[in-house]
Design a protein around this motif. Structure first.
Motif, PDB file in Angstrom:
ATOM      1  N   UNK A 187     -15.191  -8.830   8.299  1.00 13.12           N
ATOM      2  CA  UNK A 187     -14.269  -8.928   9.433  1.00 13.12           C
ATOM      3  C   UNK A 187     -12.964  -9.519   8.913  1.00 13.12           C
ATOM      4  N   UNK A 188     -11.850  -8.856   9.196  1.00 16.44           N
ATOM      5  CA  UNK A 188     -10.593  -9.322   8.637  1.00 16.44           C
ATOM      6  C   UNK A 188      -9.398  -8.968   9.496  1.00 16.44           C
ATOM      7  N   UNK A 189      -8.251  -9.388   9.027  1.00 16.32           N
ATOM      8  CA  UNK A 189      -7.007  -9.097   9.717  1.00 16.32           C
ATOM      9  C   UNK A 189      -5.844  -9.704   8.969  1.00 16.32           C
ATOM     10  N   UNK A 190      -4.637  -9.307   9.358  1.00 15.77           N
ATOM     11  CA  UNK A 190      -3.471  -9.857   8.688  1.00 15.77           C
ATOM     12  C   UNK A 190      -2.181  -9.272   9.227  1.00 15.77           C
ATOM     13  N   UNK A 191      -1.094  -9.627   8.546  1.00 14.94           N
ATOM     14  CA  UNK A 191       0.237  -9.169   8.912  1.00 14.94           C
ATOM     15  C   UNK A 191       0.845  -8.441   7.725  1.00 14.94           C
ATOM     16  N   UNK A 192       1.536  -7.336   8.011  1.00 13.77           N
ATOM     17  CA  UNK A 192       2.074  -6.544   6.929  1.00 13.77           C
ATOM     18  C   UNK A 192       3.409  -5.911   7.243  1.00 13.77           C
ATOM     19  N   UNK A 193       3.894  -5.147   6.253  1.00 18.32           N
ATOM     20  CA  UNK A 193       5.136  -4.393   6.370  1.00 18.32           C
ATOM     21  C   UNK A 193       4.872  -2.963   5.954  1.00 18.32           C
ATOM     22  N   UNK A 194       5.351  -2.015   6.761  1.00 17.79           N
ATOM     23  CA  UNK A 194       5.279  -0.594   6.430  1.00 17.79           C
ATOM     24  C   UNK A 194       6.677  -0.144   6.008  1.00 17.79           C
ATOM     25  N   UNK A 195       6.828   0.224   4.740  1.00 16.93           N
ATOM     26  CA  UNK A 195       8.102   0.688   4.226  1.00 16.93           C
ATOM     27  C   UNK A 195       8.140   2.205   4.357  1.00 16.93           C
ATOM     28  N   UNK A 196       8.982   2.709   5.239  1.00 20.22           N
ATOM     29  CA  UNK A 196       8.999   4.131   5.542  1.00 20.22           C
ATOM     30  C   UNK A 196       9.515   4.932   4.357  1.00 20.22           C
ATOM     31  N   UNK A 197       8.794   6.014   4.057  1.00 21.50           N
ATOM     32  CA  UNK A 197       9.173   6.944   2.992  1.00 21.50           C
ATOM     33  C   UNK A 197       9.460   8.292   3.644  1.00 21.50           C
ATOM     34  N   UNK A 198      10.660   8.481   4.135  1.00 24.29           N
ATOM     35  CA  UNK A 198      10.960   9.678   4.914  1.00 24.29           C
ATOM     36  C   UNK A 198      10.512   9.500   6.345  1.00 24.29           C
ATOM     37  N   UNK A 199      10.240  10.614   7.017  1.00 25.79           N
ATOM     38  CA  UNK A 199       9.923  10.575   8.441  1.00 25.79           C
ATOM     39  C   UNK A 199       8.431  10.592   8.743  1.00 25.79           C
ATOM     40  N   UNK A 200       7.585  10.848   7.751  1.00 20.53           N
ATOM     41  CA  UNK A 200       6.161  11.027   8.053  1.00 20.53           C
ATOM     42  C   UNK A 200       5.221  10.199   7.191  1.00 20.53           C
ATOM     43  N   UNK A 201       5.721   9.233   6.450  1.00 16.08           N
ATOM     44  CA  UNK A 201       4.829   8.449   5.603  1.00 16.08           C
ATOM     45  C   UNK A 201       5.408   7.063   5.362  1.00 16.08           C
ATOM     46  N   UNK A 202       4.553   6.155   4.906  1.00 17.58           N
ATOM     47  CA  UNK A 202       4.984   4.784   4.611  1.00 17.58           C
ATOM     48  C   UNK A 202       4.114   4.188   3.512  1.00 17.58           C
ATOM     49  N   UNK A 203       4.694   3.251   2.778  1.00 21.43           N
ATOM     50  CA  UNK A 203       3.944   2.408   1.842  1.00 21.43           C
ATOM     51  C   UNK A 203       3.683   1.095   2.551  1.00 21.43           C
TER      52      UNK A 203
END
Length: 210
Positions: free
Chosen positions: A157-173
């Motif tokens: 069981x887990x959880x956290x906070x993150x950042x999604x770095x957008x790579x164009x319009x349809x994907x993210x790192x």
């Protein structure tokens, strides 16, 4: 006129970002986890080599590795809020060379469980929060003098906070600071283990639909 163009540009970006996480879309993702300990339950990526030196001049080496891969599929129930299924796959090996023989343990893990992720649309970098759980089974085959096999029930069981770095319009790192609580039920050996771990998750997400 120049101010109008600038405002139009930022409105276009905001609309594009929001459309990625709007209701009715899907997300597909995959990632792995680097923990601050080897952990139990094989839910970390690690490679270790340990040497023990004894007072009589002898030494013992132990090497181990684990490969962890976690795909996911989700659906946006509302704008910015997605829920779905996490999968977990792990493969690992530990080897301890001794004087007369060596001990080898091969492990395999499979698990699945629900997750919920909420995005905060803020431009090209989207903060998000996530909670998830994995319920699975770890199979261990040990080669010492003879082969033995065992199965261990795993709960994470887990959880956290993150950042999604957008790579164009349809994907993210995705980069996530994660806390997880792993429980392992070694039923055949008669004991139960729990371990809490802080770590970093890396992932890649694709947004589908609309």
């Amino acid at each position: 006129m120049k101010i109008l163009k600038i405002l139009s540009f930022f409105l276009l970006i905001s609309f594009s970002v929001h459309s990625q996480t709007e209701k009715g879309r899907m997300l597909l993702g995959a990632g792995t986890h680097f923990g601050f300990s080897n952990g139990i339950g094989m839910m970390d990526m690690y490679f270790t080599n340990t040497t023990r030196e004894f007072a009589d001049g002898t030494s013992e080496e132990r090497s181990s590795y684990n490969i962890f891969f976690a795909p996911k599929v989700g659906y946006f129930l509302t704008d910015n809020l997605a829920a779905g299924i996490d999968l977990a796959f792990g493969w690992g090996k530990t080897e301890i060379p001794l004087t007369d023989f060596s001990v080898k343990a091969n492990n395999a893990l499979f698990g699945a469980g629900p997750f919920v992720r909420y995005y905060v649309p803020k431009g090209k970098i989207l903060p998000f929060a996530e909670v998830n759980s994995i319920f699975g089974n770890q199979r261990t085959r040990t080669d010492m003098i003879g082969d033995t096999e065992g199965n261990t029930g795993i709960t994470n069981i887990g959880g956290g906070f993150g950042l999604a770095l957008l790579l164009g319009e349809r994907s993210s790192f995705d980069l996530l600071l994660n806390y997880s609580s792993n429980s392992a039920n070694f039923e055949s050996d008669g004991f139960y283990t729990r371990q809490n771990t802080f770590g970093i998750k890396f992932g890649y997400t694709i947004f589908l639909g609309k």
